[in-house]
Design a protein around this motif. Structure first.
Motif, PDB file in Angstrom:
ATOM      1  N   THR A   1      15.087  -5.426  -4.195  1.00 18.71           N
ATOM      2  CA  THR A   1      15.502  -6.523  -3.036  1.00 18.71           C
ATOM      3  C   THR A   1      17.135  -6.265  -2.801  1.00 18.71           C
ATOM      4  O   THR A   1      17.656  -6.975  -2.301  1.00 18.71           O
ATOM      5  CB  THR A   1      15.432  -7.626  -3.352  1.00 18.71           C
TER       6      THR A   1
ATOM      7  N   LEU B   1      21.504  -2.380  -2.226  1.00 13.22           N
ATOM      8  CA  LEU B   1      22.195  -2.795  -1.056  1.00 13.22           C
ATOM      9  C   LEU B   1      23.925  -2.464  -1.364  1.00 13.22           C
ATOM     10  O   LEU B   1      24.983  -2.549  -0.363  1.00 13.22           O
ATOM     11  CB  LEU B   1      22.331  -3.984  -0.711  1.00 13.22           C
TER      12      LEU B   1
ATOM     13  N   ILE C   1      24.319  -6.705  10.784  1.00 12.03           N
ATOM     14  CA  ILE C   1      24.723  -7.401  11.023  1.00 12.03           C
ATOM     15  C   ILE C   1      25.839  -7.263  11.638  1.00 12.03           C
ATOM     16  O   ILE C   1      26.310  -7.522  13.533  1.00 12.03           O
ATOM     17  CB  ILE C   1      25.293  -8.071   9.823  1.00 12.03           C
TER      18      ILE C   1
HETATM   19  N1  ACO Z   1      12.417  -0.739  -0.928  1.00 13.44           N
HETATM   20  C1  ACO Z   1      11.508  -1.573  -0.045  1.00 13.44           C
HETATM   21  N2  ACO Z   1      10.894  -2.933  -0.169  1.00 13.44           N
HETATM   22  C2  ACO Z   1      11.555  -3.209  -0.311  1.00 13.44           C
HETATM   23  C3  ACO Z   1      12.435  -3.093  -0.460  1.00 13.44           C
HETATM   24  C4  ACO Z   1      13.870  -1.722  -0.414  1.00 13.44           C
HETATM   25  N3  ACO Z   1      14.560  -1.760  -1.465  1.00 13.44           N
HETATM   26  N4  ACO Z   1      12.869  -4.939  -0.420  1.00 13.44           N
HETATM   27  C5  ACO Z   1      13.331  -6.084  -0.435  1.00 13.44           C
HETATM   28  N5  ACO Z   1      11.359  -4.871   0.076  1.00 13.44           N
HETATM   29  C6  ACO Z   1      10.462  -5.212  -0.017  1.00 13.44           C
HETATM   30  C7  ACO Z   1      10.330  -6.789   0.145  1.00 13.44           C
HETATM   31  O1  ACO Z   1       9.451  -7.212  -1.212  1.00 13.44           O
HETATM   32  C8  ACO Z   1       9.305  -7.015   1.345  1.00 13.44           C
HETATM   33  O2  ACO Z   1       7.707  -6.957   0.683  1.00 13.44           O
HETATM   34  P1  ACO Z   1       6.289  -8.464   1.384  1.00 13.44           P
HETATM   35  O3  ACO Z   1       6.496  -8.094   2.988  1.00 13.44           O
HETATM   36  O4  ACO Z   1       5.285  -6.831   0.879  1.00 13.44           O
HETATM   37  O5  ACO Z   1       7.138  -9.817   0.400  1.00 13.44           O
HETATM   38  C9  ACO Z   1       9.651  -6.939   1.830  1.00 13.44           C
HETATM   39  O6  ACO Z   1      10.215  -4.954   1.562  1.00 13.44           O
HETATM   40  C10 ACO Z   1       9.854  -7.466   3.742  1.00 13.44           C
HETATM   41  O7  ACO Z   1      11.112  -8.192   3.333  1.00 13.44           O
HETATM   42  P2  ACO Z   1      12.376  -8.643   3.433  1.00 13.44           P
HETATM   43  O8  ACO Z   1      13.310  -9.275   2.782  1.00 13.44           O
HETATM   44  O9  ACO Z   1      11.681  -9.547   4.799  1.00 13.44           O
HETATM   45  O10 ACO Z   1      13.570  -7.614   4.505  1.00 13.44           O
HETATM   46  P3  ACO Z   1      14.333  -8.083   5.711  1.00 13.44           P
HETATM   47  O11 ACO Z   1      13.743  -7.408   6.710  1.00 13.44           O
HETATM   48  O12 ACO Z   1      14.870  -9.018   5.618  1.00 13.44           O
HETATM   49  O13 ACO Z   1      15.314  -7.231   4.625  1.00 13.44           O
HETATM   50  C11 ACO Z   1      17.049  -6.905   4.131  1.00 13.44           C
HETATM   51  C12 ACO Z   1      16.363  -7.430   3.326  1.00 13.44           C
HETATM   52  C13 ACO Z   1      17.447  -6.045   4.010  1.00 13.44           C
HETATM   53  C14 ACO Z   1      18.325  -8.030   2.435  1.00 13.44           C
HETATM   54  C15 ACO Z   1      17.810  -8.021   5.077  1.00 13.44           C
HETATM   55  O14 ACO Z   1      17.760  -9.874   4.890  1.00 13.44           O
HETATM   56  C16 ACO Z   1      19.367  -8.405   5.095  1.00 13.44           C
HETATM   57  O15 ACO Z   1      20.465  -7.027   5.045  1.00 13.44           O
HETATM   58  N6  ACO Z   1      20.104  -9.928   4.486  1.00 13.44           N
HETATM   59  C17 ACO Z   1      21.305  -9.926   5.008  1.00 13.44           C
HETATM   60  C18 ACO Z   1      21.735  -9.253   3.437  1.00 13.44           C
HETATM   61  C19 ACO Z   1      23.291  -8.714   2.910  1.00 13.44           C
HETATM   62  O16 ACO Z   1      23.302  -8.540   3.780  1.00 13.44           O
HETATM   63  N7  ACO Z   1      23.704  -9.293   1.888  1.00 13.44           N
HETATM   64  C20 ACO Z   1      24.749  -8.834   1.190  1.00 13.44           C
HETATM   65  C21 ACO Z   1      25.432  -9.158   0.443  1.00 13.44           C
HETATM   66  S1  ACO Z   1      26.261 -10.586   1.995  1.00 13.44           S
HETATM   67  C22 ACO Z   1      27.102  -9.940   2.681  1.00 13.44           C
HETATM   68  O17 ACO Z   1      28.057  -9.446   2.459  1.00 13.44           O
HETATM   69  C23 ACO Z   1      27.374 -10.490   4.191  1.00 13.44           C
END
Ligand code: ACO
Length: 322
Positions: free
Chosen positions: A156, A160, A255
């Motif tokens: 997770t 990234l 974003i």
């Molecule tokens: N590969 C495959 N599956 C994954 C992975 C992965 N790498 N990571 C998580 N999953 C799974 C999860 O376990 C979950 O499974 P489940 O439904 O069985 O529980 C499913 O994928 C969906 O997970 P979500 O967390 O709901 O996925 P989401 O669509 O929210 O995407 C993400 C996750 C990409 C991290 C998103 O929330 C995001 O981009 N958030 C912003 C975070 C960010 O950019 N952080 C950087 C630091 S902060 C900054 O710089 C601004």
């Protein structure tokens, strides 16, 4: 305005470590897929520092390139501000280590810690020193080795981020340059994105890996970036159509697209590197700026909006007239 002293970017530089780690490489390390990563983040690959490379080494390469572009020598620098979340060591600051490697012995040097907004905070800080008349030339660097604070078993977070460094030289100018900057922080969200470890009693206590509530970060980032765009335009009496280039922190393409939509800006007017660099935290904005300056996209007299949000939370923007 206090006076007619402004700061202006006179040189940019970037550096990415040689090793590239693709999403397909990650498929062999954790339970993930290229499609999952690319569809949700826009990331295809990232660079990873070699074992013997330090944050100050990445910063050194980027800084030398920025100084070359500015036709300045290290001895011309009056100030070094380095933004990082991944310093070489607890102390001295990575800025001091960079100062020694550069041979810029005249300049005060310090680190800024504002995570992914670090470069914005660093630009704002250096701008104040120049506008006050105290200094003429400042080096502002964002440099990170996130690969060392990632749990490579945690799919997770490990997909990234990437490593890299970007730098700019700011010099005194009688016209902007940096038009305005806007900084914010809200420490109440500290737990949403953190590396909750520290050095204590000769050991690391806590878990020194990136921990993140991805969905929470996503929502917060889109909201505050919307607000910072409005704040920056209003403060300067500008319309959305006055912005020529958006140079955002590169965390996630969705974003970035949300901010572009807010500005009614086509994605052709947004500098995007997240596909090749992933999230390099404090390095991402100067790396994107350097790329667009060097390939000739950014031209004289254009308005550039630099913005970012990161752990803390911290967020901010810098409006630049090129
Ligand atoms: N590969 C495959 N599956 C994954 C992975 C992965 N790498 N990571 C998580 N999953 C799974 C999860 O376990 C979950 O499974 P489940 O439904 O069985 O529980 C499913 O994928 C969906 O997970 P979500 O967390 O709901 O996925 P989401 O669509 O929210 O995407 C993400 C996750 C990409 C991290 C998103 O929330 C995001 O981009 N958030 C912003 C975070 C960010 O950019 N952080 C950087 C630091 S902060 C900054 O710089 C601004």
């Amino acid at each position: 305005m206090r006076n007619n002293i402004y700061s202006k970017v006179v040189g940019t530089g970037g550096y990415l470590p040689e090793k590239v780690l693709t999403n397909h490489d990650l498929e062999r390390m954790v339970d993930t897929s290229h499609e999952w990563i690319y569809e949700r983040t826009g990331i295809r690959e990232r660079h990873v520092a070699a074992e013997d490379e330090k944050t100050s080494d990445l910063a050194l390469h980027a800084s030398r390139r920025a100084l070359d572009a500015a036709s300045l020598a290290p001895s011309d620098l009056d100030l070094i501000v380095l933004a990082t979340t991944t310093p070489d060591m607890v102390f001295p600051s990575t800025a001091c280590l960079l100062q020694a490697k550069l041979g810029a012995h005249n300049s005060p040097a310090f680190d800024v810690q504002a995570v992914c907004s670090g470069f914005i905070y660093g630009m704002a800080t250096a701008d104040q020193f120049i506008r006050s008349g105290q200094y003429r030339n400042a080096l502002v660097v964002g440099a990170e080795i996130y690969s060392r604070i990632l749990d490579w078993k945690d799919r997770t977070t490990c997909v990234l981020f990437g490593d890299g460094a970007g730098a700019v030289v700011l010099s005194r100018s009688d016209a902007p340059g940096i038009v305005s900057h806007h900084l914010h922080a809200d420490g109440r969200y500290a737990n949403m994105l953190a590396v909750p470890g520290t050095v204590s009693g000769g050991e690391v206590s806590g878990r020194p890996f990136v921990k993140m509530d991805g969905a929470g970060v996503f929502k917060f980032a889109v909201k505050v970036l919307d607000e910072i765009v409005e704040e920056t335009l209003t403060a300067n009496g500008l319309e959305k159509s006055d912005i020529d280039w958006l140079i955002p922190h590169q965390a996630n393409i969705r974003i970035i697209q949300a901010t572009a939509k807010k500005l009614r800006l086509s994605m052709e007017k947004v500098v995007v590197t997240v596909d090749r660099h992933a999230n390099t935290s404090a390095a991402s904005i100067p790396l994107a700026l350097d790329e667009a300056v060097r390939d000739g996209r950014i031209r004289s007299s254009q308005h550039l909006l630099l913005e970012g949000v990161g752990g803390g939370f911290t967020w901010g923007s810098v409006l630049v007239r090129w």
